[in-house]
Write an enzyme that holds these catalytic residues in place. Structure first.
Site, short mmCIF file in Angstrom:
data_model
loop_
_atom_site.label_atom_id
_atom_site.label_comp_id
_atom_site.label_asym_id
_atom_site.label_seq_id
_atom_site.Cartn_x
_atom_site.Cartn_y
_atom_site.Cartn_z
N THR A 135 -22.75 -27.32 -0.58
CA THR A 135 -21.51 -26.64 -0.22
C THR A 135 -21.58 -25.14 -0.49
O THR A 135 -22.34 -24.71 -1.37
CB THR A 135 -20.33 -27.23 -1.04
OG1 THR A 135 -19.15 -26.45 -0.84
CG2 THR A 135 -20.64 -27.22 -2.54
N ASP A 136 -20.76 -24.37 0.22
CA ASP A 136 -20.69 -22.94 -0.05
C ASP A 136 -19.91 -22.64 -1.33
O ASP A 136 -19.91 -21.51 -1.83
CB ASP A 136 -20.06 -22.18 1.13
CG ASP A 136 -18.64 -22.61 1.47
OD1 ASP A 136 -18.13 -23.57 0.86
OD2 ASP A 136 -18.04 -22.00 2.37
N GLU A 137 -19.25 -23.66 -1.90
CA GLU A 137 -18.45 -23.42 -3.10
C GLU A 137 -19.30 -23.06 -4.32
O GLU A 137 -18.79 -22.54 -5.31
CB GLU A 137 -17.55 -24.62 -3.39
CG GLU A 137 -16.53 -24.87 -2.29
CD GLU A 137 -15.44 -25.85 -2.68
OE1 GLU A 137 -15.03 -25.86 -3.86
OE2 GLU A 137 -14.99 -26.60 -1.79
N LYS A 165 -22.30 -29.50 -8.01
CA LYS A 165 -23.13 -29.32 -6.82
C LYS A 165 -24.19 -28.24 -7.06
O LYS A 165 -25.33 -28.36 -6.61
CB LYS A 165 -22.27 -28.97 -5.60
CG LYS A 165 -21.44 -30.13 -5.08
CD LYS A 165 -22.28 -31.29 -4.57
CE LYS A 165 -22.98 -30.99 -3.25
NZ LYS A 165 -23.65 -32.21 -2.70
#
Length: 342
Positions: A135-137, A165
């Site tokens: 994820t970009d998070e 992640k």
């Protein structure tokens, strides 16, 4: 490589299931094994149309179950893993972070170890691949005028979900650099489309509108996300698996930055147009601002120039097109989402 046996973890979840359907449509008779623990966000019914295919096998199980993973890799002669299985809802990670560390970090470690042993026992074949879908998070939050996240943006996760992640990303990277395991990492922006669990923003808003319930918008509604249609994402993942060099990381974004409140208003207008007999019209009357979530990242944006430059991918579906298709899918598929409302 495109027709070698593939293990898809989390394949009964939202993005995983869409990827399974992409593989069926693109490669036809490719041997596929789906491993899914069928927790709250995984639903076997999503894959029901595939159950009778001779090249499809569904296994209910946990990625942290090492004997099971070892057995599947050996029995099915797996050469590719597409790893989607993850706890992924930020609000849930705030309430109960332990499950996120267990699945996202320990589970990914278990998969990597099993695949490494499997790969080494077969003489380290060059065509093996381990694709880790992230994820970009992991990159944290952007100010309004900052450029989008690139593959070299430092990690700065702000929630237990994104931290777990990030931890799994680091493990995957380490297995490439330490052992030479042929891994790949992708970091994507917010996905939307068919089969998304109803607690996520877009399906939640659609189903609340259908039932005449309030549409909760966090804070001032001006948090910005980059929206990626899930089928565009699946095309990108396919390209990464078939064309990218091991050890590479690719950011995958939709080039569609939208404020949350603008997205909700778009959904209201689409539902007014497409859904007959809504209990409240116009649906915008249902919008309700609620207290912001703790540590809520203000803006995400992806710089997807590397995957365009190296693999020739870019998104094809605009947010307006994708939202219209998604709203229509939820209107047409009540039999899928109704049992999930509890």
């Amino acid at each position: 490589m495109a027709n070698t046996p593939i293990l898809i973890t989390g394949g009964a979840g939202f993005i995983g299931a869409n990827f399974v359907y992409h593989c069926v449509q693109t490669y036809g008779d490719r041997p596929m094994v789906v491993l899914d623990a069928l927790t709250y966000a995984g639903h076997r019914a999503t894959l029901a149309p595939l159950e009778k295919l001779p090249n499809f096998r569904f296994v209910e199980g946990d990625i942290g179950d090492r004997p099971l993973v070892d057995q599947l890799l050996r029995e099915e002669q797996i050469e590719t893993i597409a790893h989607f299985a993850a706890e992924s809802h930020v609000d849930r990670s705030i309430l109960g972070p332990g499950a996120f560390v267990q699945t996202n970090v320990v589970g990914t470690f278990t998969l990597l170890e099993s695949f490494r042993q499997h790969w080494q026992s077969r003489g380290k074949p060059a065509q093996f691949r381990f694709l880790h879908v992230s994820t970009d998070e992991v990159y944290g939050s952007l100010a309004p005028d900052e450029p989008g996240f690139s593959e070299t943006t430092p990690y700065a996760p702000n929630s237990p979900y994104s931290a777990s992640k990030a931890g799994s990303d680091h493990l995957v990277r380490a297995y490439f650099h330490t052992y030479g395991l042929p891994t790949l990492i992708t970091n994507c922006s917010n996905n939307y489309g068919p089969y998304q669990f109803p607690e996520k923003l877009i399906p939640l808003m659609c189903l609340n509108i259908l039932r005449g319930e309030k549409l909760p918008v966090y804070g001032d509604g001006k948090n910005v996300r980059d929206w990626l249609y899930v089928q565009d994402h699946c095309r990108a993942l396919d390209l990464v698996l078939t064309k990218a060099l091991p050890g590479q990381t690719y950011n995958i974004g939709g080039n569609n930055e939208v404020k949350n409140i603008e997205l909700v208003e778009l959904l209201c207008d689409l539902m007014d147009e497409l859904a007959p007999n809504l209990p409240v019209k116009p649906a915008r009357k249902l919008i309700s601002y609620v207290t912001d979530r703790p540590g809520h990242d203000r803006r995400y944006a992806i710089d997807a120039s590397k995957i365009k430059r190296e693999l020739g991918w870019e998104p094809e579906v605009t947010v307006e097109q994708g939202l219209r298709q998604t709203v229509q899918w939820y209107l047409d598929n009540e039999a899928w989402w109704r049992p999930l409302l509890g």
